[in-house]
Design an enzyme around this catalytic site. Structure first.
Site, PDB file in Angstrom:
ATOM      1  N   GLY A 150       9.697  34.949  43.353  1.00 25.96           N
ATOM      2  CA  GLY A 150      11.230  35.334  43.787  1.00 25.96           C
ATOM      3  C   GLY A 150      11.979  36.263  42.713  1.00 25.96           C
ATOM      4  O   GLY A 150      12.715  36.985  43.154  1.00 25.96           O
ATOM      5  N   ALA A 200      11.557  31.616  42.849  1.00 25.12           N
ATOM      6  CA  ALA A 200      12.423  30.810  43.195  1.00 25.12           C
ATOM      7  C   ALA A 200      12.271  29.311  42.697  1.00 25.12           C
ATOM      8  O   ALA A 200      11.263  28.998  42.128  1.00 25.12           O
ATOM      9  CB  ALA A 200      12.116  30.485  44.913  1.00 25.12           C
ATOM     10  N   GLU A 257       2.844  33.179  44.181  1.00 28.40           N
ATOM     11  CA  GLU A 257       3.091  31.875  45.062  1.00 28.40           C
ATOM     12  C   GLU A 257       1.859  31.329  45.785  1.00 28.40           C
ATOM     13  O   GLU A 257       1.722  30.183  46.044  1.00 28.40           O
ATOM     14  CB  GLU A 257       4.002  32.572  46.175  1.00 28.40           C
ATOM     15  CG  GLU A 257       5.260  33.173  46.170  1.00 28.40           C
ATOM     16  CD  GLU A 257       5.617  34.357  45.550  1.00 28.40           C
ATOM     17  OE1 GLU A 257       4.443  35.090  45.058  1.00 28.40           O
ATOM     18  OE2 GLU A 257       6.537  34.808  45.514  1.00 28.40           O
ATOM     19  N   GLU A 305      10.729  39.830  43.288  1.00 29.06           N
ATOM     20  CA  GLU A 305      11.240  39.890  44.520  1.00 29.06           C
ATOM     21  C   GLU A 305      12.656  40.443  44.402  1.00 29.06           C
ATOM     22  O   GLU A 305      13.214  41.573  44.967  1.00 29.06           O
ATOM     23  CB  GLU A 305      11.009  39.178  45.557  1.00 29.06           C
ATOM     24  CG  GLU A 305       9.539  38.841  46.022  1.00 29.06           C
ATOM     25  CD  GLU A 305       9.309  37.515  47.007  1.00 29.06           C
ATOM     26  OE1 GLU A 305       9.733  36.378  46.662  1.00 29.06           O
ATOM     27  OE2 GLU A 305       8.937  37.838  48.039  1.00 29.06           O
TER      28      GLU A 305
END
Ligand code: HXC
Length: 259
Positions: A110, A66, A133, A113
């Site tokens: 992300g 992200a 993260e 993911e």
């Protein structure tokens, strides 16, 4: 529709290919990009001619996570009220045709993911997966703590999420996160080969196989098997079942009509 942060094309009019396209930011995933990705997936899913989709990135990065710059100033009320992640990242869960992740380079946070939200991952030999993260003072937020242990088991999921280390493609294949590893220059050939193969099967059975396997992660064994059994029974009502079996019996190639 025109896109700014992804590119979209088709292969043989059957495979929808979405390329994440923020190369300077290693395809860091911001809200606009995820909006575009969701729109492109939904559009391919609704297109009768499309039988399979592919999400890919650049050689260097599938996606490095992200967008940290965007997230850096978010407050709790921003993310809670804005339904961060759920609002647009989850669109992929509603896609009923298969989606393959073609991963080269970094698939972190992300990005990892997103790859795991796809139905399976084919990786180039330079791929590196991780959930870093923890280094940013957060935890995975797009399903990483749930899908990673289901894919690789508790020990490796804990190792990756708690240390933030990356694993290479060989380790990822050994752990069951990716279905195949191929040389970088063969990645798209391999992925398109798989996608075109899927496109040649009957769409009802392809969609039922996807739905049934996904059900394995949502239910107990008896309920999951009953779900599979009912879909299996239902497929005997399709023209594709008659065609597939008649073709086998008569030693010819099946010509599925997706009905
Ligand atoms: C924003 C990013 C980014 C990211 C890289 N960049 N990753 N920008 N968000 N996730 C930017 C860098 O700032 C840099 O911009 C440019 O991309 C190139 O990156 P470099 O770091 O210079 O490249 P390199 O030295 O090759 O290192 C590659 C890397 C590193 C190891 C992947 O960039 C890195 O550690 N990135 C962050 C990975 C990460 O923590 N991902 C998880 C994010 S959190 P400039 O302008 O300097 O050139 C997350 C939460 C998920 O994903 C929660 C739900 C979705």
């Amino acid at each position: 529709m025109t896109y700014q942060l992804i590119t979209v094309r088709t292969e043989a009019d059957k495979v929808g290919i979405i390329t994440l396209n923020r190369p300077k930011q290693l395809n860091a995933l911001n809200g606009d990009l995820m909006d575009e990705l969701g729109a492109a997936l939904k559009s391919f899913d609704a297109d009768e001619k499309i039988g399979c989709m592919v999400i890919t990135g650049s050689e260097k990065a599938f996606a490095a996570g992200a967008d940290i710059g965007a997230m850096a100033t978010y407050t709790f009320s921003d993310v809670y009220k804005g339904d961060y992640i759920t609002r647009n990242w989850e669109t992929i869960r509603s896609i009923r045709k298969p989606v393959i992740a073609a991963v080269s380079g970094f698939a972190l946070g992300g990005g990892c993911e997103l790859a795991m939200m796809c139905d399976f991952i084919i990786a180039a030999d330079n791929a590196r997966f991780g959930q870093p993260e923890i280094k940013l003072g957060i935890i995975p937020g797009a399903g990483g703590t749930q899908r990673l242990p289901r894919a690789v088991g508790k020990a490796k999921a804990m190792d990756l999420a708690l240390t933030g280390r990356m694993m290479d493609a060989t380790e990822a294949e050994r752990a069951g996160l990716v279905s195949r590893v191929v040389p970088l220059d063969k990645l798209m050939d391999e992925v398109l080969g798989a996608a075109l193969m899927i496109c040649d099967y009957g769409q009802p059975s392809v969609m039922a196989a996807k739905e049934s396997i996904n059900r394995a992660f949502e239910s107990g064994l008896s309920d999951g098997i009953m779900f599979e059994r009912r879909l299996f029974h239902a497929l005997f009502a399709t023209a594709d079942q008659k065609e597939g079996m008649d073709a086998f019996v008569n030693k010819r190639k099946a010509n599925f009509t997706n009905r």
